[in-house]
Motif scaffolding. Structure first.
Motif, PDB file in Angstrom:
ATOM      1  N   ALA A   1       0.775  -1.189   0.022  1.00 20.00           N
ATOM      2  CA  ALA A   1       0.272  -0.041  -0.066  1.00 20.00           C
ATOM      3  C   ALA A   1       0.948   1.454  -0.137  1.00 20.00           C
ATOM      4  N   THR A   2       2.252   1.262  -0.319  1.00 23.20           N
ATOM      5  CA  THR A   2       2.950   2.504  -0.240  1.00 23.20           C
ATOM      6  C   THR A   2       2.998   2.810  -1.576  1.00 23.20           C
ATOM      7  N   ALA A   3       2.386   2.377  -2.569  1.00 23.42           N
ATOM      8  CA  ALA A   3       2.741   3.110  -3.908  1.00 23.42           C
ATOM      9  C   ALA A   3       1.680   2.225  -4.751  1.00 23.42           C
ATOM     10  N   GLY A   4       1.498   3.064  -5.905  1.00 26.30           N
ATOM     11  CA  GLY A   4       0.585   2.565  -6.814  1.00 26.30           C
ATOM     12  C   GLY A   4      -0.838   2.078  -6.698  1.00 26.30           C
ATOM     13  N   ILE A   5      -0.904   0.567  -7.206  1.00 25.91           N
ATOM     14  CA  ILE A   5      -2.282  -0.016  -7.261  1.00 25.91           C
ATOM     15  C   ILE A   5      -2.719   0.055  -5.729  1.00 25.91           C
ATOM     16  N   GLY A   6      -1.973  -0.553  -4.979  1.00 28.54           N
ATOM     17  CA  GLY A   6      -2.352  -0.810  -3.603  1.00 28.54           C
ATOM     18  C   GLY A   6      -2.511   0.484  -2.686  1.00 28.54           C
TER      19      GLY A   6
ATOM     20  N   THR B   1       4.895 -15.925 -12.832  1.00 30.97           N
ATOM     21  CA  THR B   1       4.392 -15.755 -11.497  1.00 30.97           C
ATOM     22  C   THR B   1       3.023 -15.355 -11.607  1.00 30.97           C
ATOM     23  N   LYS B   2       2.225 -14.674 -12.718  1.00 26.24           N
ATOM     24  CA  LYS B   2       1.073 -14.166 -12.907  1.00 26.24           C
ATOM     25  C   LYS B   2       0.272 -15.310 -13.403  1.00 26.24           C
ATOM     26  N   TYR B   3       0.803 -15.943 -14.397  1.00 25.90           N
ATOM     27  CA  TYR B   3      -0.258 -17.109 -14.601  1.00 25.90           C
ATOM     28  C   TYR B   3      -0.300 -18.028 -13.314  1.00 25.90           C
TER      29      TYR B   3
ATOM     30  N   PHE C   1       5.557  -5.180   7.167  1.00 21.94           N
ATOM     31  CA  PHE C   1       6.137  -6.346   7.078  1.00 21.94           C
ATOM     32  C   PHE C   1       6.574  -6.789   5.558  1.00 21.94           C
ATOM     33  N   ASP C   2       7.384  -7.788   5.506  1.00 21.10           N
ATOM     34  CA  ASP C   2       7.455  -8.319   3.945  1.00 21.10           C
ATOM     35  C   ASP C   2       6.676  -9.569   3.851  1.00 21.10           C
ATOM     36  N   VAL C   3       5.844  -9.635   3.000  1.00 19.59           N
ATOM     37  CA  VAL C   3       4.853 -10.607   2.719  1.00 19.59           C
ATOM     38  C   VAL C   3       5.597 -11.958   2.415  1.00 19.59           C
TER      39      VAL C   3
ATOM     40  N   VAL D   1       9.590 -14.897 -16.491  1.00 25.22           N
ATOM     41  CA  VAL D   1       9.589 -15.231 -15.176  1.00 25.22           C
ATOM     42  C   VAL D   1       8.353 -14.517 -14.612  1.00 25.22           C
ATOM     43  N   TYR D   2       8.469 -13.159 -14.824  1.00 28.06           N
ATOM     44  CA  TYR D   2       7.253 -12.509 -14.263  1.00 28.06           C
ATOM     45  C   TYR D   2       5.944 -12.964 -14.902  1.00 28.06           C
ATOM     46  N   CYS D   3       5.900 -13.015 -16.016  1.00 30.39           N
ATOM     47  CA  CYS D   3       4.788 -13.706 -16.636  1.00 30.39           C
ATOM     48  C   CYS D   3       4.312 -14.764 -15.928  1.00 30.39           C
TER      49      CYS D   3
ATOM     50  N   ASN E   1      -4.236  -9.042  -2.246  1.00 30.86           N
ATOM     51  CA  ASN E   1      -3.023  -9.267  -2.240  1.00 30.86           C
ATOM     52  C   ASN E   1      -2.284  -8.659  -3.669  1.00 30.86           C
ATOM     53  N   ASN E   2      -1.968  -7.453  -3.293  1.00 26.49           N
ATOM     54  CA  ASN E   2      -1.430  -6.574  -4.584  1.00 26.49           C
ATOM     55  C   ASN E   2       0.116  -6.628  -4.440  1.00 26.49           C
ATOM     56  N   ALA E   3       0.689  -6.654  -3.221  1.00 22.82           N
ATOM     57  CA  ALA E   3       2.112  -6.558  -3.151  1.00 22.82           C
ATOM     58  C   ALA E   3       2.989  -7.189  -4.479  1.00 22.82           C
TER      59      ALA E   3
ATOM     60  N   ALA F   1       3.179  -3.000   3.799  1.00 25.91           N
ATOM     61  CA  ALA F   1       4.216  -2.658   2.760  1.00 25.91           C
ATOM     62  C   ALA F   1       5.568  -2.688   3.767  1.00 25.91           C
ATOM     63  N   ARG F   2       6.716  -2.433   3.086  1.00 24.42           N
ATOM     64  CA  ARG F   2       8.011  -2.413   3.874  1.00 24.42           C
ATOM     65  C   ARG F   2       8.318  -1.023   4.330  1.00 24.42           C
ATOM     66  N   ARG F   3       8.119   0.033   3.570  1.00 24.12           N
ATOM     67  CA  ARG F   3       8.406   1.277   3.962  1.00 24.12           C
ATOM     68  C   ARG F   3       7.340   1.959   4.820  1.00 24.12           C
ATOM     69  N   ARG F   4       7.673   2.054   6.104  1.00 25.01           N
ATOM     70  CA  ARG F   4       7.078   2.626   7.046  1.00 25.01           C
ATOM     71  C   ARG F   4       6.610   3.967   7.189  1.00 25.01           C
TER      72      ARG F   4
ATOM     73  N   LEU G   1      -1.340  -2.010 -18.930  1.00 24.99           N
ATOM     74  CA  LEU G   1      -0.191  -0.869 -18.475  1.00 24.99           C
ATOM     75  C   LEU G   1      -0.947  -0.038 -17.567  1.00 24.99           C
ATOM     76  N   VAL G   2      -0.279   0.070 -16.397  1.00 25.79           N
ATOM     77  CA  VAL G   2      -0.762   1.041 -15.314  1.00 25.79           C
ATOM     78  C   VAL G   2       0.477   1.868 -14.863  1.00 25.79           C
ATOM     79  N   GLU G   3       0.393   3.064 -15.017  1.00 26.31           N
ATOM     80  CA  GLU G   3       1.624   4.081 -14.795  1.00 26.31           C
ATOM     81  C   GLU G   3       1.544   4.198 -13.195  1.00 26.31           C
ATOM     82  N   THR G   4       2.778   3.257 -12.806  1.00 25.49           N
ATOM     83  CA  THR G   4       2.954   3.373 -11.288  1.00 25.49           C
ATOM     84  C   THR G   4       4.497   3.190 -10.976  1.00 25.49           C
ATOM     85  N   GLU G   5       5.225   2.939 -10.096  1.00 27.47           N
ATOM     86  CA  GLU G   5       6.653   2.885  -9.684  1.00 27.47           C
ATOM     87  C   GLU G   5       6.986   1.464 -10.255  1.00 27.47           C
TER      88      GLU G   5
HETATM   89  N1  LIG Z   1       1.941  -1.361 -13.058  1.00 26.02           N
HETATM   90  C1  LIG Z   1       1.463  -2.138 -14.026  1.00 26.02           C
HETATM   91  O1  LIG Z   1       1.473  -2.112 -15.351  1.00 26.02           O
HETATM   92  C2  LIG Z   1       0.900  -3.519 -13.464  1.00 26.02           C
HETATM   93  C3  LIG Z   1       0.162  -4.203 -14.534  1.00 26.02           C
HETATM   94  C4  LIG Z   1      -0.570  -5.456 -14.087  1.00 26.02           C
HETATM   95  C5  LIG Z   1      -0.291  -5.778 -12.795  1.00 26.02           C
HETATM   96  N2  LIG Z   1       0.492  -5.089 -11.977  1.00 26.02           N
HETATM   97  C6  LIG Z   1       0.624  -5.836 -10.444  1.00 26.02           C
HETATM   98  O2  LIG Z   1       0.018  -4.741  -9.718  1.00 26.02           O
HETATM   99  C7  LIG Z   1       0.716  -4.983  -8.447  1.00 26.02           C
HETATM  100  C8  LIG Z   1       1.088  -3.561  -7.489  1.00 26.02           C
HETATM  101  O3  LIG Z   1       2.154  -3.113  -8.806  1.00 26.02           O
HETATM  102  P1  LIG Z   1       2.130  -1.672  -9.039  1.00 26.02           P
HETATM  103  O4  LIG Z   1       2.284  -1.089 -10.233  1.00 26.02           O
HETATM  104  O5  LIG Z   1       1.445  -0.656  -7.943  1.00 26.02           O
HETATM  105  O6  LIG Z   1       3.750  -1.169  -8.488  1.00 26.02           O
HETATM  106  P2  LIG Z   1       4.610  -0.417  -7.107  1.00 26.02           P
HETATM  107  O7  LIG Z   1       3.984   1.205  -7.485  1.00 26.02           O
HETATM  108  O8  LIG Z   1       6.022  -0.609  -7.425  1.00 26.02           O
HETATM  109  O9  LIG Z   1       3.861  -0.694  -5.968  1.00 26.02           O
HETATM  110  C9  LIG Z   1       3.993  -1.954  -5.475  1.00 26.02           C
HETATM  111  C10 LIG Z   1       3.963  -2.231  -4.050  1.00 26.02           C
HETATM  112  O10 LIG Z   1       4.322  -3.500  -3.481  1.00 26.02           O
HETATM  113  C11 LIG Z   1       4.862  -3.415  -2.337  1.00 26.02           C
HETATM  114  N3  LIG Z   1       5.883  -4.663  -2.159  1.00 26.02           N
HETATM  115  C12 LIG Z   1       6.757  -4.967  -3.041  1.00 26.02           C
HETATM  116  N4  LIG Z   1       7.424  -6.206  -2.435  1.00 26.02           N
HETATM  117  C13 LIG Z   1       6.707  -6.223  -1.245  1.00 26.02           C
HETATM  118  C14 LIG Z   1       7.050  -7.403  -0.233  1.00 26.02           C
HETATM  119  N5  LIG Z   1       7.796  -8.101  -0.372  1.00 26.02           N
HETATM  120  N6  LIG Z   1       6.125  -7.259   1.001  1.00 26.02           N
HETATM  121  C15 LIG Z   1       5.352  -6.155   0.957  1.00 26.02           C
HETATM  122  N7  LIG Z   1       4.827  -5.159  -0.063  1.00 26.02           N
HETATM  123  C16 LIG Z   1       5.792  -5.381  -1.132  1.00 26.02           C
HETATM  124  C17 LIG Z   1       5.718  -2.064  -2.491  1.00 26.02           C
HETATM  125  O11 LIG Z   1       5.966  -1.588  -1.176  1.00 26.02           O
HETATM  126  P3  LIG Z   1       7.370  -1.403  -0.402  1.00 26.02           P
HETATM  127  O12 LIG Z   1       8.450  -1.374  -1.203  1.00 26.02           O
HETATM  128  O13 LIG Z   1       7.295  -0.270   0.553  1.00 26.02           O
HETATM  129  O14 LIG Z   1       7.392  -2.804   0.292  1.00 26.02           O
HETATM  130  C18 LIG Z   1       4.666  -1.055  -3.211  1.00 26.02           C
HETATM  131  O15 LIG Z   1       3.788  -0.710  -2.099  1.00 26.02           O
HETATM  132  C19 LIG Z   1       1.729  -5.824  -8.560  1.00 26.02           C
HETATM  133  O16 LIG Z   1       1.409  -7.219  -8.008  1.00 26.02           O
HETATM  134  C20 LIG Z   1       1.985  -5.913  -9.958  1.00 26.02           C
HETATM  135  O17 LIG Z   1       2.499  -7.036 -10.538  1.00 26.02           O
HETATM  136  C21 LIG Z   1       0.910  -3.935 -12.248  1.00 26.02           C
END
Ligand SMILES: NC(=O)c1ccc[n+]([C@@H]2O[C@H](COP(=O)([O-])OP(=O)(O)OC[C@H]3O[C@@H](n4cnc5c(N)ncnc54)[C@H](OP(=O)(O)O)[C@@H]3O)[C@@H](O)[C@H]2O)c1
Length: 258
Positions: free
Chosen positions: A14-19, A161-163, A64-66, A157-159, A91-93, A37-40, A190-194
């Protein structure tokens, strides 16, 4: 109709992007959110902002780290001891690391993706699902990806994990038959996040090219989809919701403006 007001949701990553967007959207609908998430510092800032939102219950922050099974188990035990029943688990991390062919892939990147995207989802689900089953109420939403429906070059490998997330969503639904507990995946394009910044280890220029000339989804668009899925009536179970930007029709079929 708001069916989620007064519920409790755990949102991982929940520290960034979709979460982060999911946490805000759910809190805005009167859901008490538990932010992980991990960044307090980032989590505490978000919690403070949410706490000031009208109608949003006070959030909880749990760092905590998932991937850390013991920490996940402690978290679940703590919630149970406090009598906090989790109704929704998002389950977004997750992450992608690198973009290499399999023959050139780095073991540490594979481990990080598999441990977070697959085992992290399993750890959280294993810890919180039994309580949901005991209460015969709950909804797990996994953030999958279109990369779990179609592979793309160097996505290997990313694919995979998502499969796996897609397969686990389907398989857990078999395990849950006869209960009122639901499991869904929301699978964005495609989602614009980190995300790309993390994938390319902080290489800002390279990350920016991913989104150049593309009207990508916003994290809020995905949060909307999650809110739709969890707000459906109890007799409705969305298995997979695939959401892409209009300019994208497949992982690598994108109308990009020059
Ligand atoms: N962006 C895209 O285009 C896209 C497309 C399809 C699916 N997704 C999926 O959407 C989800 C969220 O991604 P995002 O795009 O929002 O990326 P993001 O902006 O990088 O955010 C990822 C989040 O996951 C957390 N995280 C990563 N590893 C972790 C761990 N071991 N324990 C706890 N938290 C952890 C990060 O927080 P900390 O670093 O603070 O722990 C951060 O809050 C992911 O599952 C990704 O695969 C993204």
């Amino acid at each position: 109709m708001n069916r989620v007001r007064g519920r409790t949701a755990v949102v991982t990553g929940a520290t960034a992007g979709i979460g982060e967007a999911c946490a805000r959207a759910l809190a805005g609908r009167g859901v008490r959110v538990v932010l992980n998430a991990r960044r307090r510092e980032r989590l505490e800032r978000l919690a403070a902002e949410i706490a000031e939102t009208e109608g949003a219950p006070e959030p909880l922050v749990r760092v905590f780290d998932v991937r850390d099974r013991a920490a996940v188990a402690d978290f679940a035990d703590e919630l149970e001891a406090a009598g906090t029943a989790v109704d929704i688990l998002v389950n977004n991390a997750g992450l992608a690391r690198g973009l290499d062919t399999v023959q050139e892939g780095r073991h540490e990147d594979w481990d990080e993706m598999i441990d977070t995207n697959v085992k992290g989802v399993l750890n959280m689900t294993r810890a919180l699902l039994p309580g949901m089953i005991a209460r015969d109420r709950g909804h797990v939403v996994n953030i999958g990806s279109i990369a779990g429906h179609l592979v793309y070059p160097k996505g290997n490998v990313y694919c995979a994990t998502k499969y796996a997330v897609k397969a686990l969503t389907q398989a857990a639904n078999l395990d849950l038959v006869g209960t009122k507990v639901r499991m869904s995946s929301v699978d964005p394009g495609l989602v614009e996040t980190e995300f790309s910044l993390v994938r390319f280890r902080g290489d800002d220029d390279r990350a920016r090219t991913v989104y150049q000339g593309v009207e990508s989804l916003l994290a809020e668009d995905v949060a909307d989809a999650v809110c739709y899925v969890v707000n459906t009536p109890p007799h409705v179970n969305v298995l997979h919701m695939v959401v892409m930007p209009t300019v994208q029709r497949s992982p690598h079929v994108i109308a990009r403006e020059e």
